[in-house]
Design a protein around this motif. Structure first.
Motif, PDB file in Angstrom:
ATOM      1  N   GLY A 164      33.542  31.915  41.222  1.00 44.84           N
ATOM      2  CA  GLY A 164      32.266  31.297  40.860  1.00 44.84           C
ATOM      3  C   GLY A 164      32.410  29.789  40.817  1.00 44.84           C
ATOM      4  O   GLY A 164      33.216  29.259  40.044  1.00 44.84           O
ATOM      5  N   PHE A 165      31.627  29.094  41.662  1.00 42.36           N
ATOM      6  CA  PHE A 165      31.781  27.642  41.748  1.00 42.36           C
ATOM      7  C   PHE A 165      30.439  26.943  41.565  1.00 42.36           C
ATOM      8  O   PHE A 165      30.040  26.093  42.352  1.00 42.36           O
ATOM      9  N   ILE A 175      34.755  32.532  50.927  1.00 40.19           N
ATOM     10  CA  ILE A 175      33.340  32.818  50.737  1.00 40.19           C
ATOM     11  C   ILE A 175      33.144  34.329  50.753  1.00 40.19           C
ATOM     12  O   ILE A 175      33.523  35.005  51.718  1.00 40.19           O
ATOM     13  N   LEU A 185      30.696  22.747  47.237  1.00 45.45           N
ATOM     14  CA  LEU A 185      31.724  23.244  48.151  1.00 45.45           C
ATOM     15  C   LEU A 185      32.329  22.139  49.011  1.00 45.45           C
ATOM     16  O   LEU A 185      33.513  22.192  49.359  1.00 45.45           O
ATOM     17  N   GLY A 203      26.862  26.539  48.487  1.00 43.96           N
ATOM     18  CA  GLY A 203      26.994  26.038  47.125  1.00 43.96           C
ATOM     19  C   GLY A 203      26.985  24.522  47.053  1.00 43.96           C
ATOM     20  O   GLY A 203      27.416  23.824  47.978  1.00 43.96           O
ATOM     21  N   VAL A 240      39.738  29.161  45.101  1.00 44.07           N
ATOM     22  CA  VAL A 240      38.354  29.391  44.685  1.00 44.07           C
ATOM     23  C   VAL A 240      37.724  30.500  45.527  1.00 44.07           C
ATOM     24  O   VAL A 240      37.912  30.548  46.748  1.00 44.07           O
ATOM     25  N   LEU A 255      39.451  28.012  49.875  1.00 39.75           N
ATOM     26  CA  LEU A 255      38.129  28.506  49.500  1.00 39.75           C
ATOM     27  C   LEU A 255      37.823  29.762  50.304  1.00 39.75           C
ATOM     28  O   LEU A 255      37.930  29.760  51.534  1.00 39.75           O
ATOM     29  N   GLU A 302      33.849  31.954  46.083  1.00 38.93           N
ATOM     30  CA  GLU A 302      32.443  31.663  45.802  1.00 38.93           C
ATOM     31  C   GLU A 302      31.561  32.512  46.712  1.00 38.93           C
ATOM     32  O   GLU A 302      31.821  32.630  47.915  1.00 38.93           O
ATOM     33  N   ARG A 303      30.524  33.092  46.135  1.00 42.26           N
ATOM     34  CA  ARG A 303      29.651  33.990  46.889  1.00 42.26           C
ATOM     35  C   ARG A 303      28.665  33.233  47.768  1.00 42.26           C
ATOM     36  O   ARG A 303      28.331  33.674  48.863  1.00 42.26           O
ATOM     37  N   ASP A 304      28.191  32.064  47.311  1.00 41.94           N
ATOM     38  CA  ASP A 304      27.162  31.305  48.017  1.00 41.94           C
ATOM     39  C   ASP A 304      27.809  30.334  49.005  1.00 41.94           C
ATOM     40  O   ASP A 304      28.479  29.380  48.601  1.00 41.94           O
ATOM     41  N   GLY A 353      31.974  26.400  37.036  1.00 41.97           N
ATOM     42  CA  GLY A 353      33.152  26.518  37.881  1.00 41.97           C
ATOM     43  C   GLY A 353      33.662  25.166  38.336  1.00 41.97           C
ATOM     44  O   GLY A 353      34.874  24.920  38.361  1.00 41.97           O
ATOM     45  N   THR A 388      31.011  33.495  37.185  1.00 44.62           N
ATOM     46  CA  THR A 388      29.710  33.643  37.821  1.00 44.62           C
ATOM     47  C   THR A 388      28.658  33.934  36.751  1.00 44.62           C
ATOM     48  O   THR A 388      28.973  34.122  35.572  1.00 44.62           O
TER      49      THR A 388
END
Length: 363
Positions: free
Chosen positions: A139-140, A182, A170, A167, A160, A180, A162-164, A144, A206
């Motif tokens: 979660g960033f 995703i 990023l 973001g 890291v 990173l 991150e779902r998005d 985050g 998150t």
């Protein structure tokens, strides 16, 4: 000491050491080589075939034959035009094949270097696989990003997830060269890509409580000894999860911020507050006055007589001093940050107000 803003954290984020940056670049080089491996194999095959033909048909030793083939690949004529039919074909065909492979390889690698996202996952896998005792941050968002900034200031390697893909922060992460990934951290493959078995802890931050819990359980199953720090919006659930699932720390942002809101409403000089056990602790800014309860006392005397700690000292003659020496004597005009139970600080403030008009705290 106001709470730092996102922009302040961005400006003060720590830079990775030169060795870390060189390792990042070396991982990128390895990815580029792997990306161009087919062209490299084709080039090697051209050189070997050409060298063998020169050896068989012209009776040259291997080194000279390899040099002639290498020269042909770059369009150079190494010797007079041969009489042998197969070598005549080589003289016409190899420059075209060689230059085509070289130009395509250069263009492809240049595109990879220019746009790392084409090979970002593979590069991040390679980089994360070299980490040991790192922190995995899931979660960033704003929380985050703040967590990441503090970890980097402590020179702690971070991976890291991150779902998005779009973001807000990023690009900052990519510029720092931090691995990173995703995707949804509930996929075990992402946790494995982040090298979870070698990680020291995982911070799950998150805004989805159930997704956070599922990720925590997956992380614990893949690495039973990993330290899990879990964000939960429901404090009652956080307490139950911490006890029932052996989660090292399950925190509710609202529960963490509520003490600060309450104490700031009562005392404007409050910087922060938090609960330890059943005790509400606060941090307040004070200005030392010659007729106040702190004037002329050492840091140790303040602790012994008033039950509060001086955690920061500011003087106009020097840099702020965090955790000043117990023997340091406070002088009028010093700015100090006191920490202690709220009731103790309030009693001290009331005593200061009764001794001097206007009090001794900073408004």
């Amino acid at each position: 000491m106001p709470i730092p803003r996102i922009e302040d954290l961005r400006d003060r984020r720590s830079r990775t050491h030169m060795g870390s940056r060189l390792w990042n670049q070396w991982c990128l080089v390895r990815v580029c080589i792997a990306h161009a491996r087919i062209r490299l194999l084709v080039m090697a095959a051209i050189l070997v075939v050409g060298a063998v033909l020169f050896m068989k048909l012209e009776s040259h030793e291997f080194g000279r034959s390899l040099f002639y083939t290498f020269a042909l690949v770059f369009g150079e004529i190494p010797e007079e035009f041969p009489k042998s039919g197969p070598l005549q074909v080589v003289f016409f065909l190899f420059p075209v094949l060689g230059l085509t492979v070289i130009i395509e390889g250069i263009v492809d690698i240049a595109l990879v270097v220019r746009d790392r996202r084409r090979v970002e996952r593979r590069w991040c896998q390679m980089l994360a696989s070299s980490f040991r005792d790192h922190v995995i941050l899931v979660g960033f968002g704003r929380l985050g990003f703040r967590t990441y900034t503090i970890l980097r200031r402590l020179d702690q390697p971070v991976v890291v997830i991150e779902r998005d893909a779009n973001g807000q922060f990023l690009e900052e992460l990519r510029r720092d060269g931090t691995p990173l990934f995703i995707g949804d951290a509930r996929r075990e493959s992402l946790l494995e890509d982040a090298n979870i078995k070698a990680a020291r802890s995982i911070v799950i931050a998150t805004d989805d409580d159930m997704a956070n819990l599922e990720t925590a359980l997956d992380a614990r199953r893949l690495h039973p000894q990993i330290r899990v720090v879990l964000r939960m919006f429901d404090q009652d659930m956080a307490d139950k999860i911490g006890d029932g699932f052996d989660i090292h720390l399950a925190m509710s942002p609202s529960a963490l911020s509520a003490p600060t809101f309450a104490t700031c409403a009562l005392a404007p000089a409050t910087v922060n507050s938090f609960i330890v056990g059943d005790t509400l602790l606060a941090m307040q800014r004070w200005l030392v006055r010659h007729d106040g309860p702190l004037g002329g006392k050492t840091v140790a005397e303040v602790m012994r007589e008033h039950g509060v700690m001086v955690v920061r000292l500011e003087r106009t003659t020097g840099e702020p001093n965090v955790c000043p020496s117990p023997d340091l004597r406070l002088e009028p005009g010093d700015g100090v940050l006191l920490q202690g139970p709220v009731e103790t600080i309030e009693r001290l403030r009331s005593a200061a107000l009764s001794e001097a008009a206007g009090g001794s705290t900073l408004a």
